[in-house]
Design an enzyme around this catalytic site. Structure first.
Site, mmCIF file in Angstrom:
data_model
loop_
_atom_site.group_PDB
_atom_site.id
_atom_site.type_symbol
_atom_site.label_atom_id
_atom_site.label_comp_id
_atom_site.label_asym_id
_atom_site.label_seq_id
_atom_site.Cartn_x
_atom_site.Cartn_y
_atom_site.Cartn_z
ATOM 1 N N TYR A 142 0.837 -1.206 0.000
ATOM 2 C CA TYR A 142 0.000 0.000 0.000
ATOM 3 C C TYR A 142 0.868 1.250 0.000
ATOM 4 C CZ TYR A 142 -3.118 3.641 1.765
ATOM 5 O OH TYR A 142 -3.815 4.809 1.938
ATOM 6 N N LYS A 147 1.000 4.219 -2.995
ATOM 7 C CA LYS A 147 0.698 5.633 -2.776
ATOM 8 C C LYS A 147 1.914 6.515 -3.076
ATOM 9 C CE LYS A 147 -3.642 5.536 -1.564
ATOM 10 N NZ LYS A 147 -4.681 6.285 -2.296
#
Length: 347
Positions: A223, A227
């Protein structure tokens, strides 16, 4: 004898000049660093607390134009839908659950008297049919704004080597592939609308980033990486689309109460979606807490000050910050595993 003494004095004098130059250089660098820090802090406070709200008429609000919002049926995306409609935009809402979209469509169109189109697709399925459906629907309307809100994180913090392959692929597909593909479809439509506008209308593309992308985050490695990718991509896109009068911004947020964060209680550091979105739309075009980053905004005041403190004090890539992040998410993982074990015993 005298010549030797004078030579020694000359050597000492030269050394003294070198030392003085070094000291003055250090002093000058310190002054420059302190001045930069003061200016960044001042700019952050001015952005957050002094400047008036952004006027969205420059993005074609109240003029029949549309805003496309992904991940629109819940949380932050749902709140973006309400607040963009309040500013006078018609909406195209894209999300997975049709029933939620239809309920939202009825509520917003009744409350704000705007047109609302909906499209139910699962962007986790990286299919050509999804993107064709988006292109077909959105191609019918004048679009000036896109909000890339759809996102996916891990179910709980997990070591990268133990990350489920399906979860890993899902995160990359939703956060990265879908965001890029949808932007590549919608951005030309935005450029076309702004060029054909009789007024000096600008385009707007917003993408949801995260502190997880700002700061390397152990136990959320996939994750965090997804990002961080969006940060570099969005800033690059901002440079490309500037000549087309399209403003591109990455929005950095810390925790917000939502189904993805699994946090329900608000605090000084954790706003609800309504408060977070309001601060975001109020400050678009300003950096707030992201003073060192191009085309990036950290809009909520406590998140902004937190980022400024980390960046200026130790840096986002420091070992200390990485370690603190690891300990924090390890504790979350332990609690989540204990809860799962308790729930399993009850069954």
């Amino acid at each position: 004898m005298l010549d030797s003494f004078m030579t020694q004095l000359e050597i000492v004098g030269n050394r003294s000049k070198c030392v003085n130059m070094l000291l003055w250089s250090i002093f000058g660098f310190g002054v420059l660093k302190a001045t930069t820090l003061i200016l960044r802090i001042m700019a952050c406070f001015v952005d957050l607390f002094v400047l008036p709200p952004v006027n969205y008429s420059k993005y074609g609000s109240k003029n029949g134009n549309y805003c496309v919002i992904t991940g629109a049926s819940d949380g932050i995306g749902k709140e973006f839908a309400f607040q963009m409609a309040k500013r006078g935009f018609n909406l195209i809402l894209i999300s997975r659950t049709l029933s939620k979209l239809e309920t939202l469509q009825k509520e917003i169109s009744t409350k704000y008297n705007v047109k609302v189109e909906v499209l139910a697709i699962d962007v986790a399925k990286d299919s050509e049919d999804n993107y064709s459906a988006i292109k077909e629907l959105c191609g019918k309307f004048p679009i000036t704004a896109l909000i890339n809100n759809v996102g996916q994180s891990h179910s709980i913090p997990v070591p990268f080597l133990e990350t489920d392959e399906d979860e890993m692929r899902r995160i990359i597909t939703i956060n990265n592939t879908a965001t890029l593909m949808i932007t590549q479809i919608i951005a030309p439509m935005i450029i076309k609308t702004t060029k054909e506008s009789s007024k000096k209308t600008r385009g707007l593309i917003l993408t949801m980033g995260s502190f997880g992308g700002l700061i390397p985050t152990p136990l959320l490695a996939t994750y965090s990486g997804s990002k961080a990718f969006l940060q570099s991509w969005s800033s690059s896109l901002a440079g490309e689309l500037k000549e087309h009068n399209v403003d591109v911004e990455l929005i950095i947020s810390y925790l917000v109460t939502s189904s993805m964060s699994k946090i329900r209680k608000t605090s000084m550091m954790i706003p609800n979606p309504k408060t977070f979105v309001a601060s975001t739309l109020r400050n678009i075009g300003r950096r707030c807490g992201a003073q060192e980053r191009y085309a990036t905004i950290t809009p909520y005041w406590s998140h902004a000050l937190y980022q400024l403190a980390i960046v200026e004090a130790v840096g986002v890539y420091s070992h200390l910050v990485n370690y603190i992040n690891y300990v924090f998410h390890k504790s979350i993982r332990i609690r989540a595993l204990k809860k799962a074990a308790r729930d399993a015993k009850k069954q």
